[in-house]
Design an enzyme around this catalytic site. Structure first.
Site, PDB file in Angstrom:
ATOM      1  N   CYS A  63     -14.637 -34.686 -20.275  1.00  0.00           N
ATOM      2  CA  CYS A  63     -14.319 -36.074 -20.652  1.00  0.00           C
ATOM      3  C   CYS A  63     -12.935 -36.461 -20.132  1.00  0.00           C
ATOM      4  CB  CYS A  63     -14.275 -36.254 -22.169  1.00  0.00           C
ATOM      5  SG  CYS A  63     -15.638 -35.528 -23.044  1.00  0.00           S
ATOM      6  N   ASP A  64     -11.973 -35.552 -20.265  1.00  0.00           N
ATOM      7  CA  ASP A  64     -10.575 -35.928 -20.050  1.00  0.00           C
ATOM      8  C   ASP A  64      -9.910 -35.253 -18.851  1.00  0.00           C
ATOM      9  OD1 ASP A  64     -10.764 -37.447 -22.367  1.00  0.00           O
ATOM     10  OD2 ASP A  64     -10.284 -35.743 -23.635  1.00  0.00           O
ATOM     11  N   CYS A  85     -12.392 -31.584 -24.719  1.00  0.00           N
ATOM     12  CA  CYS A  85     -13.477 -31.834 -23.770  1.00  0.00           C
ATOM     13  C   CYS A  85     -12.938 -32.029 -22.363  1.00  0.00           C
ATOM     14  CB  CYS A  85     -14.267 -33.066 -24.216  1.00  0.00           C
ATOM     15  SG  CYS A  85     -15.573 -33.495 -23.076  1.00  0.00           S
TER      16      CYS A  85
END
Ligand code: NDP
Length: 316
Positions: free
Chosen positions: A140-141, A137
């Site tokens: 997300c990261d 992701c």
């Protein structure tokens, strides 16, 4: 002590399919219970901009869109629970479902909209470095890879989207693509081509990762299994998987008919499954289209199918 509730419609899952089913079922006065599951709001909460959902000409943030659809379901009276259904028994009606606290829900009908999750390559190193450079992701990261080097595996729309997102943060983005072309749509291919800091490695497979504690690089094989096979390493701090998804249908194995990949088989053009009174909507039953707008559409159909099923059951 475990609690027991009864509902006419239990919706398992909270992406566009689950919430849309919730909107329709609550507007039909069926007071549905929605179990939001592990990833509240579904996969779209991990995407950045959604550009192809009708009604948002300038695009919309995935999280924002899902919270709008959730609010719409809530407005009409859906009972939304931030919990997970762990076990189901579809052998008789009402169906018995047990959640992560051990509480039971007795449901006259069930709509399954549990979605799908990112696939991994299956390399032991993906486990070894999970959370230490391996991710599925980018939104997300990606933040952790500011001005660093990252690689995205895959050549579809998701991979292009992840690579484009990362290219605005990282210094350099590799795309590791096993074929000699990108499977993605033309618009995504063009955007990737226009980005100076994205380099596409065609005919390449990632076969391992290396690094002291965290990912520092990737072992690559070009032309795997061919006479001109070539092995080399690239330096990278982040390794992002974007090679497709698998349906979240583990708990339904043995209860419902699933295809060889685990997708729930429905009786087109309805959302009916192999068990009367159980319906499926969204990515868990869609190996082909996997679009938010399609998921929302099948969520609507599942709620209408459940309503019709309940009316017919009462008339008997
Ligand atoms: P896809 O199945 O379209 O693409 C998966 C990619 O991963 C392919 O390039 C595939 O290679 C590669 N791949 C699969 N398994 C492996 C493996 N074991 N090793 C190496 N590479 C592998 O999945 P997506 O998630 O990209 O897209 C799914 C659907 O969602 C599509 O219909 C897509 O159009 C849609 N989508 C649309 C978006 C948009 O419109 N903005 C955004 C994201 C998704 P190969 O080609 O060789 O099979």
């Amino acid at each position: 002590m475990a609690e027991k509730t009864a509902t006419r419609v239990l919706i398992i899952g909270s992406g566009p399919a689950g919430y849309t089913a919730g909107i329709y079922a609550s507007r039909a006065n069926l007071t549905p219970v929605i179990y939001e599951g592990i990833q509240v709001g579904g996969q779209l909460t991990q995407t950045s901009e959604v550009e192809n959902f009708p009604g948002f000409p300038e695009g919309v943030d995935g999280n924002e869109m899902m919270s709008l659809i959730r609010r719409q379901a809530e407005r009409f009276g859906a009972d939304i629970r931030s919990r997970i259904i762990k076990k189901v028994d579809f052998s008789k009606r009402p169906f018995l479902c047990v959640d992560d606290r051990g509480d039971e829900v007795e449901a006259e009908t069930v709509i399954i909209s549990t979605g799908a999750s990112a696939k991994y390559l299956g390399l032991p190193d993906e486990e070894k470095y999970r959370g230490m450079g391996v991710s599925a992701c980018a939104t997300c990261d990606g933040f952790f890879y500011r001005k660093r080097i990252v690689a995205v595996v895959g050549g579809g729309d998701t991979a292009c989207e992840e690579a484009l997102y990362l290219s605005a943060i990282a210094r350099k983005v590799y795309m590791i693509v096993r074929k000699d072309y990108l499977r993605a749509s033309d618009v995504m291919k063009r955007r990737v081509g226009d980005r100076d800091n994205i380099e596409v490695l065609f005919n390449c497979n990632a076969v391992g990762l290396f690094g002291d504690g965290a990912v520092e690089g990737i072992h690559i094989v070009r032309n795997l299994g061919k006479t001109d096979e070539e092995r080399f390493d690239i330096e990278a701090d982040g390794f992002f998987l974007a090679i497709g998804h698998r349906p979240n249908t583990e708990i339904f194995k043995g209860q419902l008919d699933l295809d060889s990949e685990g997708y729930i088989i429905t009786k087109a053009p309805t959302t009916a499954t192999s068990v009367p009174g159980v319906f499926a909507a969204g990515d868990c039953a869609d190996p082909i289209y996997r679009q938010a707008v399609c998921a929302a559409g099948t969520g609507c159909r599942a709620a209408l199918d459940a309503e019709k099923f309940l009316i017919n059951a009462e008339e008997l």
